[in-house]
Design a protein around this motif. Structure first.
Motif: not given
Ligand SMILES: Nc1nc2c(ncn2[C@@H]2O[C@H](COP(=O)(O)OP(=O)(O)OP(=O)(O)O)[C@@H](O)[C@H]2O)c(=O)[nH]1
Ligand SMILES: [Mg+2]
Length: 305
Positions: A164-174, A32-36, A150-162
């Protein structure tokens, strides 16, 4: 009160990532940060304290908080880690609950879902490691988990390959609250370099040492000195609990410690973009797991029992 700069409809919020050990929280935070900014290993219970990683998406600043894995704790250090993880969840605006999709809803995840109602923050379900799991199984898991909390939204991601990660970020940003940014736009971490350097060496210990040994060790940066040529001299101490453990960390003819030091040195040098001289010392400190000073260094509260 200092005047707050005009916010131009900026948003800013804290997002804690919680979940069972090894769910992939730290890997996702780095993605998510784009860096270690936080360490990762194939072993459970790698992360020991709260670690912030900061990302900007459009007009939003997202302050992600990596937390230790939540499990049923036994030792004092384990209790401190689990308490810290929940405190991270309680202090955030959003909580991303990670589930290793390959593991599904086993005991540890069930226990976490059962306690989520106590957390006021809005929650997201994040199924991770989707690269390892078939689609149908994911849908079923999403359904089952949503039935339990109770979840506001559900995401399916691979943190390893990246994936779905952008979707999590843009949802949170909004969705994080409107407000001024808390960090300069280019800042990605709030941890001092000497702390990250100690964590990097600890990561190498987790990768190289077998079985229980990593859990009986901790790393502290004792000295960080900028030399005249611009090189950096770093001294770190690896604490273990027994002489037998010290021998294993050193390895035959010092081979093991040499390899750990070489890997850590290389990675620290890449981050600081300067030549690094890393000196590692291994000390036996019986019962360091019950020593408040070690907890202070790790950024953990010392549990009374
Ligand atoms: N295949 C696959 N592996 C992943 C994924 N995300 C993380 N991993 C791996 O899972 C292991 C654990 O990752 P971490 O990020 O350290 O997990 P964590 O939840 O922070 O673990 P703790 O700090 O111990 O609680 C590592 O070996 C990662 O490479 C993923 O999306 N797919
Ligand atoms: Mg972690």
């Amino acid at each position: 009160m200092p005047e707050i700069a005009p916010t131009e409809d900026t948003r800013c919020g804290f997002v804690a990532l919680i979940g069972a050990p090894n769910a992939g929280k730290s890997t996702l935070l780095n993605a998510l940060v784009g860096s270690k900014v936080t360490i990762v290993s194939h072993k459970v219970q790698t992360t020991r304290a709260l670690i912030r990683g900061i990302a900007v998406h459009e007009k939003s600043q997202l302050i992600f908080v990596d937390t230790p894995g939540i499990f049923s704790p036994k030792r004092r250090l384990d209790r401190a880690m689990v308490t810290t993880a929940w405190s991270g969840a309680h202090e955030a605006d959003f909580v991303g609950v990670l589930i290793d999709a390959r593991k599904g809803l086993e005991e540890e995840n069930e226990a976490i879902l059962a306690r989520l109602a106590e957390v006021k923050a809005l929650k997201l379900l994040i199924l991770n490691k989707v690269d390892l799991v078939a689609k149908e199984a994911l849908l079923k898991l999403a359904q089952d988990a949503n039935a339990k909390a109770k979840f506001e939204a559900t995401f399916m991601v691979s943190a390893l390959t990246g994936d779905g990660v952008a979707d999590v970020k843009s949802w949170l940003a909004a969705n994080v609250p409107p407000g001024p940014w808390l960090y300069p736009p280019d800042q990605i971490s709030d941890a001092p370099m000497r702390q990250l350097a100690a964590e990097i060496t600890r990561e190498k210990l987790f990768e190289r040492l077998h079985q229980e040994l990593p859990y009986h060790s901790t790393v502290e940066t004792e000295q960080w000195k900028e030399l005249r040529k611009g090189d950096i001299r770093i001294e770190q101490t690896i604490y273990v609990e027994r002489e037998s453990q010290r021998k294993i960390v050193l390895g035959k003819g010092g081979q093991s410690i040499k390899a750990i030091g070489a890997e850590a040195r290389k990675e620290i040098a890449e981050i600081v973009e300067k030549p690094v001289h890393l000196f590692l010392f291994v000390k036996v400190r019986e019962g360091w797991g019950d020593d408040p000073a070690r907890y202070r260094e790790m950024g953990l509260e010392f549990p009374k029992e």
